[in-house]
Write a protein that holds these residues in place. Structure first.
Motif, PDB file in Angstrom:
ATOM      1  N   SER A 188       0.840  -1.201   0.000  1.00  0.00           N
ATOM      2  CA  SER A 188       0.000   0.000   0.000  1.00  0.00           C
ATOM      3  C   SER A 188       0.875   1.251   0.000  1.00  0.00           C
ATOM      4  N   VAL A 189       0.359   2.299  -0.639  1.00  0.00           N
ATOM      5  CA  VAL A 189       1.079   3.567  -0.764  1.00  0.00           C
ATOM      6  C   VAL A 189       0.114   4.691  -0.391  1.00  0.00           C
ATOM      7  N   ARG A 190       0.602   5.638   0.397  1.00  0.00           N
ATOM      8  CA  ARG A 190      -0.275   6.745   0.789  1.00  0.00           C
ATOM      9  C   ARG A 190       0.557   7.991   1.071  1.00  0.00           C
ATOM     10  N   ARG A 191      -0.114   9.127   0.903  1.00  0.00           N
ATOM     11  CA  ARG A 191       0.492  10.413   1.253  1.00  0.00           C
ATOM     12  C   ARG A 191      -0.621  11.404   1.497  1.00  0.00           C
ATOM     13  N   GLN A 192      -0.423  12.294   2.434  1.00  0.00           N
ATOM     14  CA  GLN A 192      -1.452  13.266   2.766  1.00  0.00           C
ATOM     15  C   GLN A 192      -1.783  14.119   1.543  1.00  0.00           C
ATOM     16  N   GLY A 193      -3.077  14.283   1.291  1.00  0.00           N
ATOM     17  CA  GLY A 193      -3.541  15.042   0.139  1.00  0.00           C
ATOM     18  C   GLY A 193      -3.796  14.195  -1.080  1.00  0.00           C
ATOM     19  N   TYR A 194      -3.549  12.874  -0.973  1.00  0.00           N
ATOM     20  CA  TYR A 194      -3.759  11.967  -2.101  1.00  0.00           C
ATOM     21  C   TYR A 194      -4.608  10.777  -1.648  1.00  0.00           C
ATOM     22  N   GLU A 195      -5.313  10.209  -2.600  1.00  0.00           N
ATOM     23  CA  GLU A 195      -6.084   9.004  -2.307  1.00  0.00           C
ATOM     24  C   GLU A 195      -5.128   7.816  -2.196  1.00  0.00           C
ATOM     25  N   PRO A 196      -5.240   6.997  -1.132  1.00  0.00           N
ATOM     26  CA  PRO A 196      -4.336   5.850  -0.989  1.00  0.00           C
ATOM     27  C   PRO A 196      -4.546   4.843  -2.113  1.00  0.00           C
ATOM     28  N   ALA A 197      -3.489   4.105  -2.432  1.00  0.00           N
ATOM     29  CA  ALA A 197      -3.548   3.090  -3.482  1.00  0.00           C
ATOM     30  C   ALA A 197      -2.767   1.870  -3.027  1.00  0.00           C
ATOM     31  N   SER A 198      -3.045   0.729  -3.634  1.00  0.00           N
ATOM     32  CA  SER A 198      -2.345  -0.500  -3.277  1.00  0.00           C
ATOM     33  C   SER A 198      -2.194  -1.387  -4.503  1.00  0.00           C
ATOM     34  N   VAL A 199      -1.275  -2.339  -4.414  1.00  0.00           N
ATOM     35  CA  VAL A 199      -1.044  -3.284  -5.495  1.00  0.00           C
ATOM     36  C   VAL A 199      -0.785  -4.655  -4.880  1.00  0.00           C
ATOM     37  N   ALA A 200      -1.420  -5.688  -5.438  1.00  0.00           N
ATOM     38  CA  ALA A 200      -1.239  -7.065  -4.961  1.00  0.00           C
ATOM     39  C   ALA A 200      -0.163  -7.750  -5.801  1.00  0.00           C
ATOM     40  N   VAL A 201       0.703  -8.498  -5.139  1.00  0.00           N
ATOM     41  CA  VAL A 201       1.784  -9.195  -5.834  1.00  0.00           C
ATOM     42  C   VAL A 201       1.845 -10.643  -5.365  1.00  0.00           C
ATOM     43  N   GLU A 202       2.347 -11.508  -6.224  1.00  0.00           N
ATOM     44  CA  GLU A 202       2.591 -12.917  -5.898  1.00  0.00           C
ATOM     45  C   GLU A 202       4.024 -13.203  -6.295  1.00  0.00           C
ATOM     46  N   LEU A 203       4.839 -13.648  -5.350  1.00  0.00           N
ATOM     47  CA  LEU A 203       6.277 -13.774  -5.586  1.00  0.00           C
ATOM     48  C   LEU A 203       6.765 -15.186  -5.338  1.00  0.00           C
ATOM     49  N   LYS A 204       7.806 -15.546  -6.105  1.00  0.00           N
ATOM     50  CA  LYS A 204       8.529 -16.793  -5.882  1.00  0.00           C
ATOM     51  C   LYS A 204       9.919 -16.459  -5.341  1.00  0.00           C
ATOM     52  N   ALA A 205      10.548 -17.416  -4.708  1.00  0.00           N
ATOM     53  CA  ALA A 205      11.891 -17.206  -4.169  1.00  0.00           C
ATOM     54  C   ALA A 205      12.857 -16.878  -5.303  1.00  0.00           C
ATOM     55  N   GLY A 206      13.617 -15.819  -5.139  1.00  0.00           N
ATOM     56  CA  GLY A 206      14.590 -15.399  -6.141  1.00  0.00           C
ATOM     57  C   GLY A 206      14.018 -14.546  -7.251  1.00  0.00           C
ATOM     58  N   GLU A 207      12.701 -14.344  -7.276  1.00  0.00           N
ATOM     59  CA  GLU A 207      12.052 -13.583  -8.357  1.00  0.00           C
ATOM     60  C   GLU A 207      12.078 -12.087  -8.052  1.00  0.00           C
ATOM     61  N   GLU A 208      12.211 -11.274  -9.104  1.00  0.00           N
ATOM     62  CA  GLU A 208      12.115  -9.820  -8.980  1.00  0.00           C
ATOM     63  C   GLU A 208      11.159  -9.294 -10.034  1.00  0.00           C
ATOM     64  N   ILE A 209      10.184  -8.492  -9.620  1.00  0.00           N
ATOM     65  CA  ILE A 209       9.200  -7.933 -10.540  1.00  0.00           C
ATOM     66  C   ILE A 209       9.162  -6.422 -10.363  1.00  0.00           C
ATOM     67  N   GLU A 210       8.538  -5.730 -11.314  1.00  0.00           N
ATOM     68  CA  GLU A 210       8.360  -4.276 -11.248  1.00  0.00           C
ATOM     69  C   GLU A 210       6.872  -3.949 -11.217  1.00  0.00           C
ATOM     70  N   ARG A 211       6.517  -3.007 -10.389  1.00  0.00           N
ATOM     71  CA  ARG A 211       5.134  -2.549 -10.305  1.00  0.00           C
ATOM     72  C   ARG A 211       5.124  -1.027 -10.173  1.00  0.00           C
ATOM     73  N   SER A 212       4.084  -0.410 -10.703  1.00  0.00           N
ATOM     74  CA  SER A 212       3.918   1.039 -10.622  1.00  0.00           C
ATOM     75  C   SER A 212       2.625   1.357  -9.883  1.00  0.00           C
ATOM     76  N   VAL A 213       2.668   2.376  -9.037  1.00  0.00           N
ATOM     77  CA  VAL A 213       1.497   2.826  -8.297  1.00  0.00           C
ATOM     78  C   VAL A 213       1.324   4.314  -8.555  1.00  0.00           C
ATOM     79  N   GLU A 214       0.120   4.717  -8.967  1.00  0.00           N
ATOM     80  CA  GLU A 214      -0.161   6.120  -9.251  1.00  0.00           C
ATOM     81  C   GLU A 214      -1.136   6.653  -8.214  1.00  0.00           C
ATOM     82  N   LEU A 215      -0.717   7.663  -7.483  1.00  0.00           N
ATOM     83  CA  LEU A 215      -1.580   8.307  -6.509  1.00  0.00           C
ATOM     84  C   LEU A 215      -2.311   9.474  -7.162  1.00  0.00           C
ATOM     85  N   LYS A 216      -3.594   9.598  -6.870  1.00  0.00           N
ATOM     86  CA  LYS A 216      -4.404  10.686  -7.406  1.00  0.00           C
ATOM     87  C   LYS A 216      -4.724  11.672  -6.299  1.00  0.00           C
TER      88      LYS A 216
END
Length: 367
Positions: A188-216
């Motif tokens: 989850s990502v949040r900051r005062q003055g913005y609507e909070p946002a979140s992203v769900a992830v599923e990970l395996k050992a040793g795996e690396e992924i990229e995700r982007s979160v846009e706050l409005k």
């Protein structure tokens, strides 16, 4: 400046074979390895540096050296307690490397990856580091990375708080990926003055992924400040209301309690570590036991050793959580000082009023 010959030489030959933190302690019948020697679990002990760094305070340096000495004997829990205490005093990247190596040996892989990532990143900036040291640091970090997943998170708003569950892991932009146990997680990502946002992830050992979160922005319907129409007449501005005193007091109190409690429990953990080592010496010197405990409940010395090690880990975890609480309190104080609403301005507007047989002025606005 780093320690002259420091944590890169903490790398070990193989992962710890023990299944629990208690088993990570050297057992009777197997003498712990010295600097550069194989310990009871097949690992290479930390090699002590030649000279302490001037960039480290005297107290932090002393605790760091105690951690190095304990690790040379394969006492990873004791070494970890010393490194945690040193880190609480000073965020020197060499100390992070010591913590990460101990966490790897104690099978705390997420914490190990987090601290070793700091160490690898900072040693690359150190012009005095050798190629051998950098390679050794990368090798140790790779062993921790193989056990956890990683999310490289991109957020469109700076200083936004990033959390996994109830644990805050940092503020955007993050220098390192978010390291997580294999499985499903919600970031989850949040900051005062913005609507909070979140992203769900599923990970395996040793795996690396990229995700982007846009706050409005939570005030998207309001026009930008520079486009708001100013009134012809403005009164005197109201004084700055100042920081939130409630947050300042509460944050300062929490920070103080956290640091004091963390320091106390760190000292207690170090004391229990010494008691445990004395009990291990008793087991090793007992001709009947021949350096090994047949059970954690019998004979009495073995039961006492097991209870002492368990209590030591309780103190270590309590100290760590206390320092985290202290950091949260300090963050609250900073938040109260930096992020406060601007003082409203007092405005008034004067306009002429002319009617049949009358004339005057109309006064309106904010006061």
């Amino acid at each position: 400046m780093r320690l002259a010959q420091s944590v890169p030489l903490m790398c070990f030959v193989g992962l710890l074979a023990a299944a629990s933190p208690s088993e990570a302690q050297p057992r009777g019948g197997a003498s712990p390895g010295g600097a550069g020697q194989a310990g009871a679990a097949g690992q290479t002990a930390i090699k002590a540096p030649n000279a302490p760094s001037e960039a480290m305070s005297d107290k932090a340096r002393k605790l760091y050296m105690e951690g190095v000495a304990a690790s040379e004997k394969g006492r990873w829990a004791d070494a970890y307690a010393s490194f945690v205490a040193a880190w609480a005093l000073q965020k020197h990247y060499t100390i992070a490397g010591g913590m990460g190596t101990c966490e790897l040996m104690l099978q705390r892989y997420v914490d190990a990856a987090k601290h070793l990532a700091i160490y690898v990143r900072e040693i690359e900036k150190d012009a005095t580091a050798t190629a051998e040291e950098r390679a050794a640091a990368l090798k140790t970090f790779a062993q921790a990375r193989a056990k956890v997943g990683a999310v490289r998170l991109h957020v469109n708003v700076e200083n936004a708080e990033v959390a996994v569950g109830q644990e805050v892991v940092g503020a955007a932009p993050l220098l390192d990926p978010v390291f997580l146990e294999p499985g499903a997680h919600t970031i989850s990502v949040r900051r005062q003055g913005y609507e909070p946002a979140s992203v769900a992830v599923e990970l395996k050992a040793g795996e690396e992924i990229e995700r982007s979160v846009e706050l409005k922005s939570a005030r998207a319907s309001e026009p930008p400040q520079d486009q708001k129409r100013e009134t012809p007449w403005q009164g005197k501005d109201v004084k700055d209301p100042g920081p939130n005193r409630t947050l300042l007091i509460a944050g300062g109190a929490v920070a103080g309690v956290g640091v004091v409690a963390g320091t106390v429990f760190t000292v207690l953990a170090l004391g229990k570590g010494g008691d445990a080592e004395n009990l291990r010496d008793s087991v090793r010197s007992d001709r009947t036991l021949k350096g090994r405990c047949p059970s954690i409940k019998y004979p009495p010395v073995c039961a006492e050793l097991s209870d002492t090690v368990d209590l030591q880990y309780t103190f270590i975890n309590t100290a760590l959580y206390s320092f985290i609480v202290g950091a949260v309190g300090a963050g609250t104080v900073i938040y109260a000082l930096v992020d406060r609403p601007a003082a409203p301005a007092s405005r008034m507007q004067v306009a002429p009023q002319v009617g049949w047989g009358s004339a005057g002025l109309s006064l309106s606005g904010q006061f």
